[in-house]
Enzyme design. Structure first.
Site, short mmCIF file in Angstrom:
data_model
loop_
_atom_site.label_atom_id
_atom_site.label_comp_id
_atom_site.label_asym_id
_atom_site.label_seq_id
_atom_site.Cartn_x
_atom_site.Cartn_y
_atom_site.Cartn_z
N GLU A 1 -31.65 -32.72 -45.14
CA GLU A 1 -31.31 -34.50 -43.76
C GLU A 1 -31.95 -33.81 -42.40
O GLU A 1 -30.59 -32.79 -42.15
CB GLU A 1 -29.90 -34.63 -44.41
CG GLU A 1 -29.25 -35.73 -43.05
CD GLU A 1 -28.08 -35.89 -43.18
OE1 GLU A 1 -27.36 -36.61 -42.03
OE2 GLU A 1 -27.33 -35.72 -43.85
N ASP B 1 -25.56 -33.35 -45.58
CA ASP B 1 -23.95 -33.26 -44.79
C ASP B 1 -23.56 -33.82 -46.05
O ASP B 1 -23.40 -34.89 -47.22
CB ASP B 1 -24.61 -34.14 -44.28
CG ASP B 1 -25.29 -33.13 -42.77
OD1 ASP B 1 -25.29 -32.19 -42.28
OD2 ASP B 1 -25.32 -33.96 -41.60
N ASP C 1 -22.30 -40.03 -44.32
CA ASP C 1 -23.43 -40.28 -43.41
C ASP C 1 -24.40 -39.28 -44.32
O ASP C 1 -25.19 -39.98 -45.00
CB ASP C 1 -23.70 -39.97 -42.39
CG ASP C 1 -23.18 -40.31 -41.10
OD1 ASP C 1 -22.67 -42.12 -40.89
OD2 ASP C 1 -23.10 -40.78 -39.68
#
Length: 637
Positions: free
Chosen positions: A427, A500, A504
């Site tokens: 990400e 993460d 999110d």
């Protein structure tokens, strides 16, 4: 230093007796000791009660999840397990059924016309894997009781006082915590399975009592799988293209029931069952169903010359948007393994295919307006598939040679797909930068994704293929997508999702899982897809450093080191702020990291969950949130 070889002779051969094999190798009998295996214990006992109902000996089944959440009772009003002594063993039939593998009443055809459990191991396996099991039988106006523990009888067969009306069997068991890491049952899982059983066995009353949730549900469906189809279509929020479903039913010695409707969905959804047992991996009956549908539609199209010029209709086009329930009952089912996930009976293919083909041809001919709607739906699917294929080819042509097809932002590894190569899908660019610097360049490749990942559950195939991030993933993997996926061309041994550790990051991981589940399921089935577990917290206590993946992990570490120096806790905002060395030590290093392998225990439940959480209809997600609002003690925002 050389070591002399140990002797290997007859005394080294171990012969497991009684139910020892079950306790030594439970996975051979229930598929594993995880959640699916734990709940399989219930299904084995329920299947015995269902067998009584299928053969006309029972009309009611009651399942109770007791207050501890770990004890389950299954009772029926069937004939009751026999309690008289067996002429050879001199033990009661009840004790034999519960303590001897391959002992049961289903080997002789006179006792059960059709049955889900023909191996005679279900009840004994449950007994072997339970720390306590109590059987109560009602026969001939008398009630009998016998107790067991870990496969061994702990009491004699007792005749209880008083006169009893009716007949039946009740089995109460508690799983053995030395076998199962977690022994708490999921009430929703039990409820869904029991409701499905009531659909498949129309007219049988199934009651579920959940003492943990303090609920009681009764299921009784006189229309059987037709009602079930309506429920599935409603759950999937699918819009049907014809009003009444196609239904085929034969109640001969080999009973076959099929119902289906075409919808506007872009996928095919078939739920198949044999003698009431879900066959998540399909089998010959499901293949026969698909063949019958395809042949019936092709014959109708060819007979009436309905194919437009320039359109080529494939079997995928015909089955696109199809939602179906397939249920068959056979006297001698041949399952692939004790977990009965796939049917192998060769005769089932022809039985289902010929019946469905003939009935559907007649249905299409007798309902011209329905037939027109179905054929129009199929032609539209064929045209859309041709358009998406052209779009996919356009993506491939952009790169030119095979080498330049790889996206520029991919930091490839030296081994190039040989040995233990890994692709980390990361990400964000900043996290990708740390991962590139911290990785083992010899065997670890890094592909950073920019921006929010596309939700492929609610996007068209053309939009998916036009998405730059997805194009890069497909190109990096090199194995294709959808029906054309070829694992032999996969460039990496493992694909690892690295996001993460916050909410999110979990959302991005879920979006990626949705893509792989819908469009590259073979990677999951082959055990190639993993999720990395990076730390969310760094905890310094004195001179020692600890890493916590989440809040629960953090509290555990603090509790274990309570009373030592005051801890210093640092919460990472994201992977991008980790130094490359830290990322290597915590997340990338194969000797220290934690990887979660993506596996599917229940295909039906997985499909429903993804449809609810990622589909276009927001009401399903609203219900999900509201039902679990009280469980959310802390929200990560």
């Amino acid at each position: 230093m050389s070591v002399a070889p140990k002797e290997y002779n007859a005394k080294n051969i171990t012969a497991l007796e009684g139910l020892e094999p079950v306790r030594k190798r439970p996975g051979m009998y229930i598929g594993g000791v995880g959640s699916a295996g734990l709940h399989h214990l219930i299904w084995e006992i329920v299947d015995n009660s269902v067998d009584e109902a299928m053969n006309g000996h029972a009309s009611e089944i009651t399942v109770t999840l007791h207050k501890d959440g770990e004890t389950v009772s299954v009772s029926d009003n069937g004939r009751g397990i026999p309690v008289d002594k067996h002429p050879k063993t001199k033990k009661s039939a009840l004790e034999m059924v519960l303590t001897v593998l391959h002992a049961g009443g289903k080997f002789e055809g006179d006792n059960y016309k059709t049955s889900g459990g023909l191996h005679g191991v279900g009840a004994s396996v449950v007994n072997a894997l339970s720390k306590e099991l109590v059987a109560i039988v009602k026969r001939d106006g008398v009630q009998y009781r016998m107790a067991f523990s870990r496969g061994q009888a702990t009491s004699k067969l007792q005749k209880l006082r008083g006169t009893i009306r009716g007949t039946g069997t009740s089995i109460t068991f508690t799983p053995d915590p030395t076998i199962f890491p977690r022994t708490t049952f999921n009430g929703d899982t039990i409820k869904q399975r029991l409701e499905t059983a009531s659909f498949l066995h129309r007219g049988v009353k199934v009651t579920y009592i959940d003492e943990v949730a303090k609920t009681r549900d009764t299921f009784l469906h006189e229309n059987g799988i037709v009602d079930y189809l309506g429920k599935v279509i409603k759950e999937r929020e699918a819009r049907t293209i014809h009003e009444a479903p196609f239904t085929y039913r034969v109640d001969d010695e080999d009973r076959v029931e099929v119902t289906l409707q075409w919808t506007e969905s872009t996928d095919e959804h078939v739920r198949s069952y044999v003698n009431g047992i879900p066959t998540g991996s399909g089998g010959t009956h499901e293949n026969g169903f698909r063949g019958g549908v395809v042949k019936a539609v092709r014959n109708h199209v060819d007979t009436h010359s309905l194919t437009p010029r320039g359109v080529k209709i494939t079997h995928e086009d015909i089955r696109e948007g199809l939602i179906a329930i397939v249920s068959i009952f056979v006297a001698e089912p041949q399952f692939q393994g004790q977990t009965k996930d796939r049917l192998n009976n060769p005769e089932a293919h022809g039985l289902v295919e010929s019946g469905v083909r003939s009935a559907m041809e007649q249905w299409l001919n007798n309902n011209p307006s329905v037939a027109d709607a179905v054929i129009a739906r199929i032609v539209a699917a064929a045209r859309a598939r041709a358009a998406s294929r052209a779009a996919s080819e356009a993506v491939s042509r952009k790169g030119g040679s095979k080498r330049t097809l790889l996206p520029g932002k991919l930091s490839d590894c030296v081994s190039g797909g040989k040995g233990k190569s890994e692709l980390f899908i990361v990400e964000g660019d900043s996290a990708g930068g740390s991962a590139k610097q911290g990785r083992d360049r010899n065997c670890q490749a890094i592909l950073p994704l920019r921006g929010k990942v596309l939700n492929t559950e609610s996007a068209t195939l053309k939009k998916i293929l036009d998405n730059k991030e997805i194009q890069d993933m497909i190109a990096s993997l090199g194995c294709g997508i959808g029906p054309s996926l070829n694992l032999a061309n996969l460039r990496y041994d493992r694909i690892i999702l690295l996001a993460d550790a916050d909410s999110d990051g979990h959302h991005i991981t879920t979006l990626l899982l949705t893509f792989f589940y819908r469009h590259m399921p073979a990677l999951i089935a082959d055990g190639r897809l993993f999720i990395a577990v990076p730390p969310l917290y760094r905890i310094d206590i004195g001179k020692e450093t600890f890493w916590a993946a989440d809040e629960e992990d953090r509290e555990r570490i603090l509790a274990e080191h309570n009373g030592r120096a005051n801890p210093e806790i640092t919460r990472f905002k994201g992977l991008g702020e980790m130094m490359p060395k830290v990322l290597w030590n915590t997340t990338l290093d194969p000797t220290k990291r934690t990887l979660l392998k993506v596996e599917i225990d229940d295909h039906l439940e997985t499909d429903r969950t993804i449809s609810d959480l990622m589909g276009r209809d927001a009401s399903a997600r609203f219900r999900f949130i509201m039902e679990r609002a009280e469980d959310a003690s802390e929200i990560d925002v």
